[in-house]
Design a protein around this motif. Structure first.
Motif, PDB file in Angstrom:
ATOM      1  N   ALA A 112      76.406  57.976  60.526  1.00 18.82           N
ATOM      2  CA  ALA A 112      75.078  58.588  60.602  1.00 18.82           C
ATOM      3  C   ALA A 112      74.840  59.518  59.422  1.00 18.82           C
ATOM      4  O   ALA A 112      73.760  59.516  58.815  1.00 18.82           O
ATOM      5  CB  ALA A 112      74.936  59.348  61.915  1.00 18.82           C
ATOM      6  N   GLN A 113      75.869  60.306  59.079  1.00 16.39           N
ATOM      7  CA  GLN A 113      75.727  61.220  57.950  1.00 16.39           C
ATOM      8  C   GLN A 113      75.599  60.450  56.630  1.00 16.39           C
ATOM      9  O   GLN A 113      74.807  60.811  55.748  1.00 16.39           O
ATOM     10  CB  GLN A 113      76.935  62.166  57.892  1.00 16.39           C
ATOM     11  CG  GLN A 113      77.089  63.058  59.108  1.00 16.39           C
ATOM     12  CD  GLN A 113      75.897  63.980  59.313  1.00 16.39           C
ATOM     13  OE1 GLN A 113      75.373  64.545  58.361  1.00 16.39           O
ATOM     14  NE2 GLN A 113      75.461  64.132  60.556  1.00 16.39           N
TER      15      GLN A 113
ATOM     16  N   SER B 263      68.556  68.459  58.533  1.00 20.09           N
ATOM     17  CA  SER B 263      68.545  67.254  59.365  1.00 20.09           C
ATOM     18  C   SER B 263      69.960  66.838  59.739  1.00 20.09           C
ATOM     19  O   SER B 263      70.212  66.374  60.863  1.00 20.09           O
ATOM     20  CB  SER B 263      67.860  66.108  58.616  1.00 20.09           C
ATOM     21  OG  SER B 263      66.519  66.431  58.325  1.00 20.09           O
ATOM     22  N   SER B 264      70.877  66.999  58.806  1.00 14.73           N
ATOM     23  CA  SER B 264      72.278  66.678  59.082  1.00 14.73           C
ATOM     24  C   SER B 264      72.820  67.554  60.205  1.00 14.73           C
ATOM     25  O   SER B 264      73.474  67.074  61.143  1.00 14.73           O
ATOM     26  CB  SER B 264      73.109  66.863  57.815  1.00 14.73           C
ATOM     27  OG  SER B 264      74.481  66.671  58.066  1.00 14.73           O
TER      28      SER B 264
ATOM     29  N   LEU C 126      72.118  58.898  56.448  1.00 16.51           N
ATOM     30  CA  LEU C 126      71.140  59.929  56.123  1.00 16.51           C
ATOM     31  C   LEU C 126      71.153  60.239  54.630  1.00 16.51           C
ATOM     32  O   LEU C 126      70.106  60.227  53.961  1.00 16.51           O
ATOM     33  CB  LEU C 126      71.439  61.200  56.929  1.00 16.51           C
ATOM     34  CG  LEU C 126      70.584  62.432  56.614  1.00 16.51           C
ATOM     35  CD1 LEU C 126      69.132  62.191  57.002  1.00 16.51           C
ATOM     36  CD2 LEU C 126      71.142  63.659  57.338  1.00 16.51           C
TER      37      LEU C 126
ATOM     38  N   ALA D  21      68.884  58.591  61.678  1.00 21.96           N
ATOM     39  CA  ALA D  21      69.416  58.927  60.352  1.00 21.96           C
ATOM     40  C   ALA D  21      68.700  58.129  59.268  1.00 21.96           C
ATOM     41  O   ALA D  21      68.361  58.657  58.202  1.00 21.96           O
ATOM     42  CB  ALA D  21      70.917  58.654  60.309  1.00 21.96           C
TER      43      ALA D  21
ATOM     44  N   LEU E  28      71.258  66.474  63.559  1.00 17.74           N
ATOM     45  CA  LEU E  28      71.912  65.292  64.131  1.00 17.74           C
ATOM     46  C   LEU E  28      73.267  65.659  64.732  1.00 17.74           C
ATOM     47  O   LEU E  28      73.648  65.155  65.782  1.00 17.74           O
ATOM     48  CB  LEU E  28      72.077  64.209  63.071  1.00 17.74           C
ATOM     49  CG  LEU E  28      70.789  63.559  62.549  1.00 17.74           C
ATOM     50  CD1 LEU E  28      71.112  62.563  61.442  1.00 17.74           C
ATOM     51  CD2 LEU E  28      70.034  62.869  63.674  1.00 17.74           C
TER      52      LEU E  28
ATOM     53  N   GLY F  89      66.347  59.969  56.479  1.00 19.98           N
ATOM     54  CA  GLY F  89      66.726  59.821  55.076  1.00 19.98           C
ATOM     55  C   GLY F  89      65.618  59.185  54.257  1.00 19.98           C
ATOM     56  O   GLY F  89      65.287  59.645  53.161  1.00 19.98           O
TER      57      GLY F  89
END
Length: 432
Positions: free
Chosen positions: A322-323, A420-421, A326, A367, A424, A371
């Motif tokens: 997910a990271q 945002s990171s 993103l 994500a 999440l 992004g």
């Protein structure tokens, strides 16, 4: 990407991008030249460039812009934007930072209901007039509002075109976006306001004499044609309703905008040539060239190669995936238009989600959306709204250079993607 066409397409795209950045030649000339080279080397062809839904010119975007530019052109003749500029400045007590905050909030909210391009087309004329009244440079205000449009567009399914693609592929609803992304969008708007207070601090010079002049004005006197204003607002309201009711009516926004423009010209006394003269034709040409160049990257498999490599790296690592999704989406969407990028990544993301046994609301979808949407703020050509605002600024002799936009865009993108990171991580327990 074993075929030489793929590498040639990369060289053409990078070279054109370098010319746009350097501003040695006009960005429209660079884009059209790059598109011509893509056709000349066989990276794409006339069928793909003009007729392909996946790799050709996105005519829905072109005609949406055309229709809305025509509607805005008619509304400009009524004095509506002067009215709104004076009214807004008076509400903000003619204090520059309050004016910017008002523009950011209004733009972000409007972008959540409309698409971000339509929003900036409506807000930019008000901004230019407000800055003229207050004797302020327009560039900081235009940059702030276009970033607000891109951030606000993340909140809903209809706010940014990539969200529509993701919703269709993942089976997500309008309410899914509201629940998962709207709270974050609200936080990111506050982050943007804080950043603007620092980035543009030298702009917020309060002029008491100008403020007194503004406060003494009667905004109603700015309306030059009340009848045309009523006609324009009725048509605009119907167009907005058409956008919002897209899931029910199934009319593309471009069709709604063109119908609205046609009806408004038909019922009003405005000359067609006058309306067409208000259209930002260079901006439309730039988009066409950009779409053809990106189509060359798609047809030669370059974008698919990058996306597949990303999916291979992610594998079944949900937390890191997910990271990575993103971050990679933010970087790539700052360089390549986020619409074809998301169109390419959506099926790959669907496969990854399926392999992980995830559901339609899997964190990878959010994500990807964050992004792609937020990465558009990174550069002057990272999102459609950016290009439109640069065109409007240039037409009004308030040019914004590539680097002038990008130096602020990189700061805002880095900060919003970082938040945002963390969002999440906190919301989906990725730290555990």
């Amino acid at each position: 990407m074993n075929d030489w066409h793929g590498w040639a397409a990369v060289v053409v795209f990078v070279g054109t991008y370098a010319l746009i950045i350097s501003e040695k030649i006009h960005r429209v000339a660079a884009a059209m030249g790059g598109a011509g080279l893509m056709l000349a080397i066989g990276a794409t062809d006339d069928v793909s460039a003009f007729y392909s839904q996946d790799s050709g010119i996105d005519w829905n975007v072109i005609f949406l812009l055309l229709g809305m530019m025509m509607i805005v052109g008619v509304l400009k003749k009524t004095g509506m934007f002067e009215y709104l500029a004076i009214w807004s400045a008076k509400k903000a007590r003619a204090k520059p930072f309050r004016v910017m905050v008002m523009l950011i909030v209004i733009t972000a909210l409007a972008s959540a209901l409309l698409d971000n391009v339509t929003t900036v087309l409506l807000v930019a004329p008000v901004t230019l007039l407000m800055c003229e009244r207050l004797a302020l440079p327009a560039a900081p205000f235009l940059i702030a509002e276009v970033m607000a449009a891109n951030i606000g567009g993340t909140a809903t399914l209809v706010g940014d075109p990539p969200n529509i693609i993701i919703a269709s592929r993942a089976g997500l609803t309008f309410n899914d976006f509201l629940v998962h992304l709207a709270p974050l969008a609200a936080v990111l708007v506050l982050v943007l306001i804080g950043l603007c207070r620092v980035m543009f601090r030298s702009t917020f010079v309060y002029d008491e004499d100008r403020a007194a002049e503004i406060m003494a004005l009667n905004e109603r006197e700015a309306i030059r044609d009340p009848r045309l204003l009523v006609q324009g607002l009725v048509v605009l309201a119907l167009v907005v309703a058409g956008f919002v009711l897209h899931p029910i009516l199934h009319y593309e926004p471009s069709i709604v905008a063109l119908l609205g423009a046609g009806v408004l010209i038909a019922v009003s006394t405005v000359e067609t040539n006058e309306v067409l003269g208000e259209v930002e034709w260079p901006t439309l040409a730039f988009f066409a060239g950009l779409f053809v160049m990106i189509g060359g990257l798609i047809d030669t498999g370059v974008i698919d190669h990058v996306s597949t490599a990303l999916s291979n790296v992610i594998g079944d690592d949900e937390q890191g995936g997910a990271q990575m999704m993103l971050g990679a989406s933010a970087v790539l969407s700052g360089v390549v238009d986020n619409i074809p990028y998301v169109a390419t990544m959506a099926p790959i993301t669907a496969d990854i989600v399926h392999d992980m046994g995830g559901t339609g609301t899997h964190v990878l979808w959010w994500a990807l959306a964050l992004g792609a949407d937020l990465g558009g703020n990174a550069t002057a050509i990272g999102a459609s709204a950016n290009v439109v605002v640069l065109g409007i600024a240039e037409r009004n002799r308030q040019p914004i250079t590539f680097w002038q936009f990008t130096k602020y865009g990189l700061i805002v993108t880095t900060a919003t993607v970082a938040v945002s990171s963390l969002y999440l991580c906190a919301l989906y327990g990725l730290l555990t």
